[in-house]
Design a protein around this motif. Sequence first.
Motif, short mmCIF file in Angstrom:
data_model
loop_
_atom_site.label_atom_id
_atom_site.label_comp_id
_atom_site.label_asym_id
_atom_site.label_seq_id
_atom_site.Cartn_x
_atom_site.Cartn_y
_atom_site.Cartn_z
N ARG A 1 12.20 -7.91 3.64
CA ARG A 1 13.26 -7.75 2.70
C ARG A 1 13.30 -7.03 1.67
N GLU A 2 14.03 -6.11 1.54
CA GLU A 2 14.24 -4.90 0.32
C GLU A 2 13.56 -5.49 -1.15
N ASP A 3 14.76 -6.51 -1.70
CA ASP A 3 14.42 -7.30 -2.47
C ASP A 3 12.95 -7.58 -3.17
N VAL A 4 12.53 -8.24 -1.95
CA VAL A 4 10.62 -9.01 -2.46
C VAL A 4 10.25 -7.62 -1.84
N ALA A 5 9.85 -7.28 -0.94
CA ALA A 5 8.87 -6.26 -0.04
C ALA A 5 9.13 -5.01 -0.71
N GLY A 6 10.49 -4.06 -1.50
CA GLY A 6 10.45 -3.06 -1.38
C GLY A 6 10.84 -2.44 -0.37
N ALA A 7 11.54 -1.01 -0.65
CA ALA A 7 12.71 -0.94 0.43
C ALA A 7 11.36 -0.13 1.95
N GLU A 8 10.13 0.60 0.81
CA GLU A 8 9.08 1.46 2.53
C GLU A 8 8.51 0.57 3.03
N LEU A 9 8.17 -0.44 2.17
CA LEU A 9 6.99 -2.03 3.07
C LEU A 9 8.45 -2.55 4.02
N ALA A 10 9.77 -3.08 3.63
CA ALA A 10 10.47 -3.62 3.97
C ALA A 10 10.60 -2.64 5.61
N GLN A 11 10.69 -1.71 5.72
CA GLN A 11 10.70 -0.70 6.38
C GLN A 11 9.59 -0.93 8.05
#
Length: 127
Positions: free
Chosen positions: A68-78
């Motif tokens: 989840r981008e809202d939890v992990a941030g965009a780069e980590l979520a990807q």
Amino acid sequence: MSGLLSELRQQVQGLLFISESESLLEPFELPMGTSAQTPSDFLSAQGLTSDQPVEQVTVPYFFRNMVREDVAGAELAQGFTALVQWLESNLQELTVYRLGNVQVQAYVVGKAENDQWLGLKTTLVET
């Protein structure tokens, strides 16, 4: 080291699993001829006693916050989304075994085409 294990090492580069701490994801493989099909099989393959409490969860549940981008941030979520896709494409009978309570040892494990069990381990801190 198997080719899949080497690929898995590449997949986890730069990824940290976030709980109440940040932990590396370490690829591992079980000895050939062992199984992780059941919690007791897994404990036996790891050389652990079967009196240890084990919680079994699904891969989507285990990685639910990390994708989840809202939890992990965009780069980590990807990165975690790509990791889950790799796991689902390359391993069968995927599951997650969680051992312990506050310092949880988590093992994401599945079976490769050659019947070798491999996956990732990490430590979670949950207070």
